[in-house]
Write a protein that holds these residues in place. Structure first.
Motif, short mmCIF file in Angstrom:
data_model
loop_
_atom_site.label_atom_id
_atom_site.label_comp_id
_atom_site.label_asym_id
_atom_site.label_seq_id
_atom_site.Cartn_x
_atom_site.Cartn_y
_atom_site.Cartn_z
N ARG A 9 -8.90 12.25 -21.27
CA ARG A 9 -10.59 12.69 -21.63
C ARG A 9 -11.37 11.72 -21.15
O ARG A 9 -13.07 12.08 -20.96
N ASP A 10 -11.02 10.82 -20.94
CA ASP A 10 -11.96 9.93 -20.15
C ASP A 10 -12.73 10.40 -18.24
O ASP A 10 -14.03 10.56 -18.70
N VAL A 11 -11.81 11.41 -18.05
CA VAL A 11 -12.42 11.69 -17.02
C VAL A 11 -13.16 12.69 -17.29
O VAL A 11 -14.03 13.15 -16.60
N LYS A 12 -12.91 14.00 -18.39
CA LYS A 12 -13.70 14.76 -18.73
C LYS A 12 -15.66 14.12 -19.32
O LYS A 12 -16.95 14.65 -18.65
N GLN A 13 -15.32 12.52 -19.90
CA GLN A 13 -16.42 12.53 -20.30
C GLN A 13 -17.07 11.90 -19.61
O GLN A 13 -18.30 11.86 -19.26
N ARG A 14 -16.75 11.55 -18.50
CA ARG A 14 -17.51 11.04 -16.59
C ARG A 14 -18.00 12.22 -15.95
O ARG A 14 -18.14 12.05 -15.01
N GLY A 15 -17.27 13.08 -16.27
CA GLY A 15 -17.85 14.71 -15.79
C GLY A 15 -17.08 15.26 -15.16
O GLY A 15 -17.28 16.33 -14.58
N GLY A 16 -15.32 14.77 -15.02
CA GLY A 16 -15.04 15.58 -14.11
C GLY A 16 -13.99 16.77 -15.15
O GLY A 16 -14.61 17.14 -16.17
N THR A 17 -13.28 17.22 -13.90
CA THR A 17 -13.23 19.24 -14.99
C THR A 17 -11.76 19.01 -14.93
O THR A 17 -11.14 18.69 -14.21
N LEU A 18 -11.55 19.98 -15.62
CA LEU A 18 -9.59 19.42 -16.27
C LEU A 18 -9.11 21.23 -16.22
O LEU A 18 -10.06 21.70 -16.90
N ALA A 19 -7.80 21.31 -15.60
CA ALA A 19 -7.54 22.99 -15.67
C ALA A 19 -6.08 22.68 -15.18
O ALA A 19 -5.44 21.39 -15.60
N ASN A 20 -5.59 23.74 -14.99
CA ASN A 20 -4.34 23.79 -16.43
C ASN A 20 -2.96 23.89 -14.71
O ASN A 20 -3.45 24.63 -13.59
N HIS A 21 -2.33 23.39 -14.76
CA HIS A 21 -0.51 23.39 -13.90
C HIS A 21 0.08 23.06 -13.95
O HIS A 21 1.62 22.73 -13.78
N THR A 22 0.69 24.38 -14.78
CA THR A 22 1.69 24.73 -15.64
C THR A 22 2.35 22.91 -16.52
O THR A 22 1.60 22.30 -16.33
N SER A 23 2.90 23.05 -17.44
CA SER A 23 3.78 22.69 -18.59
C SER A 23 4.60 21.84 -17.46
O SER A 23 4.45 20.22 -17.65
N ALA A 79 4.69 31.10 -20.35
CA ALA A 79 4.93 30.67 -22.03
C ALA A 79 4.64 29.08 -21.21
O ALA A 79 3.82 28.35 -21.84
N ASN A 80 5.08 28.57 -20.41
CA ASN A 80 5.00 27.51 -19.36
C ASN A 80 3.86 27.28 -19.32
O ASN A 80 2.73 26.11 -19.57
N ILE A 81 2.33 29.06 -18.46
CA ILE A 81 1.51 28.53 -18.33
C ILE A 81 0.31 27.88 -20.26
O ILE A 81 -0.48 27.36 -19.89
N ASP A 82 -0.16 29.55 -20.67
CA ASP A 82 0.19 29.05 -21.79
C ASP A 82 -0.08 28.02 -22.81
O ASP A 82 -0.92 27.24 -23.12
N ASN A 83 1.65 27.29 -22.35
CA ASN A 83 1.73 25.97 -23.51
C ASN A 83 0.73 24.74 -22.55
O ASN A 83 0.51 24.05 -23.35
N ALA A 84 0.99 24.87 -21.28
CA ALA A 84 0.22 23.67 -20.63
C ALA A 84 -2.11 23.77 -21.32
O ALA A 84 -2.87 23.42 -21.29
N GLN A 85 -1.79 25.25 -21.55
CA GLN A 85 -3.44 25.57 -21.85
C GLN A 85 -4.04 24.84 -22.82
O GLN A 85 -4.79 24.28 -23.71
N GLN A 86 -2.56 25.58 -24.45
CA GLN A 86 -2.46 24.43 -25.34
C GLN A 86 -3.22 23.75 -25.37
O GLN A 86 -4.21 22.42 -26.11
N ARG A 87 -2.14 22.32 -25.14
CA ARG A 87 -2.06 21.06 -24.79
C ARG A 87 -3.34 20.44 -24.10
O ARG A 87 -3.68 20.07 -24.39
N LEU A 88 -3.51 21.00 -23.09
CA LEU A 88 -4.87 20.89 -22.79
C LEU A 88 -6.64 21.02 -23.82
O LEU A 88 -6.73 19.68 -23.84
#
Ligand SMILES: [Zn+2]
Length: 353
Positions: free
Chosen positions: A137-151, A172-181
């Motif tokens: 969350r701090d990464v995002k706050q500081r301007g970084g972007t997060l994306a999906n690399h599977t669960s 499902a492996n990919i969707d779950n990571a997306q939902q968690r992010l």
């Protein structure tokens, strides 16, 4: 006399200064760097030291590279807006804590944007080498972007069969990571980095249908004509951390071929599929003969010239079977009138269950 000379020279100078900046703004492509660990103590094959990482960033800064946010770069290329000539995007796979502690301070020194592809299970499980959700969350706050690399970062295509159940599990492996992010950090772009850069045509198509953009680990640049579910990146750690070899890649341009027509990347030797595989490519425009003649593919440590069936179609194959596991065909050709090279890479997975 002096006065006259000034008059005659003035239009030339004006032309020169007006013409020079144009190519610098006219690029239709960008190159992406791929990092994993930024640390002295992690496995060398996927690491570079904080000092080496700092040297890469200093090189980009000192050589007029423009480091772009991945979303900004994707939007520009897809909508046909020009990018700066030397546009670079910085990405990290796996949310290692050492990225947070060692890379972020260096990136922030230069104000460079970056994207981290997160495999979410280690974060959920509190793995001590992974970043915590708080750090992310701090990464995002500081301007970084997060994306999906599977669960779970498992191999997506090293499975007995590519049937419906396999595809459902992979998605499902990919969707779950997306939902968690999304749940832990908020809005998350639909960008996937395949673990180990491994995918097959069925998975690629399913991701396209679901609106994902996906990245591999084969080298090369990104342009509108790229395959948007198999985008290349230049690995820049371990044996590729050396700035001398990286310079050529940073300055390279994506070879203009029809990437969407590339063949299946997984060769099932347990199902009798041909090894070595043949890469067939179609150039998107007619290149000069000199460029065609100098196209070379580097396979298993040797440089080979491809076979051209006409002025736009060529194919290349290793001269012996590829070993089990991942291999790459890397092809380059000089760009006409420039000192830089076109770059193209195909990763193969030679696999037996
Ligand atoms: Zn990874």
């Amino acid at each position: 006399m002096l006065h006259l000379r000034k008059i005659f020279l003035a239009p030339l100078i004006a032309c020169g200064t007006w013409l020079l900046p144009l190519p610098a703004l006219a690029a239709d492509h960008f190159n992406t760097l791929l990092y994993h660990h930024v640390s002295d103590v992690t496995p060398r094959s996927t690491s570079l030291s904080p000092d080496e990482f700092a040297a890469h960033m200093a090189y980009l800064h000192d050589n007029n590279y423009t480091v772009l946010d991945l979303g900004e770069a994707i939007n520009a290329v897809q909508s046909g807006q020009p990018l700066a000539q030397n546009s670079i995007v910085i990405t990290f796979d796996d949310a290692w804590k050492n990225i947070y502690t060692n890379a972020l301070p260096i990136l922030e020194e230069y104000g460079y944007p970056y994207t981290i592809f997160v495999n979410t299970d280690p974060v959920d499980q509190g793995n001590r080498f992974a970043m915590t959700w708080e750090m992310l969350r701090d990464v995002k706050q500081r301007g970084g972007t997060l994306a999906n690399h599977t669960s779970d970062h498992d191999y997506l295509v090293r499975k007995p069969e590519y049937n419906e159940q396999w595809l459902a599990d992979a998605l499902a492996n990919i969707d779950n990571a997306q939902q968690r992010l999304i749940a832990e950090t908020g809005a998350t772009p639909k960008w996937l980095a395949y673990p180990y850069g491994e995918y097959n045509l069925t998975l690629k198509q399913a991701l396209k249908d679901k609106g994902y953009i996906a990245f591999g680990q084969q080298s090369g640049g990104i342009a509108k004509f790229s395959d948007w579910q198999a985008l290349p990146r230049f690995p820049a750690a371990g044996p590729y951390a050396n700035l001398k070899s990286l310079k050529l890649k940073l300055a390279s341009q994506p070879m203009p071929v029809d990437y969407a027509a590339f063949p299946e990347t997984v060769i099932r030797i347990d199902q009798g599929q041909a090894n070595p595989p043949i890469l067939t490519a179609t150039m998107l425009k007619q290149e000069k003969k000199g460029v065609r003649q100098q196209l070379r593919c580097f396979i298993l440590g040797a440089a080979t010239a491809p076979d051209w069936s006409d002025t736009t179609h060529w194919q290349i194959s290793a001269n012996k079977a590829l070993p089990e596991g991942r291999s790459r065909y890397n092809c380059t050709a000089p760009i006409w009138g420039q000192k830089n090279y076109y770059w193209l890479s195909q990763q193969w997975l030679i696999y037996a269950e």
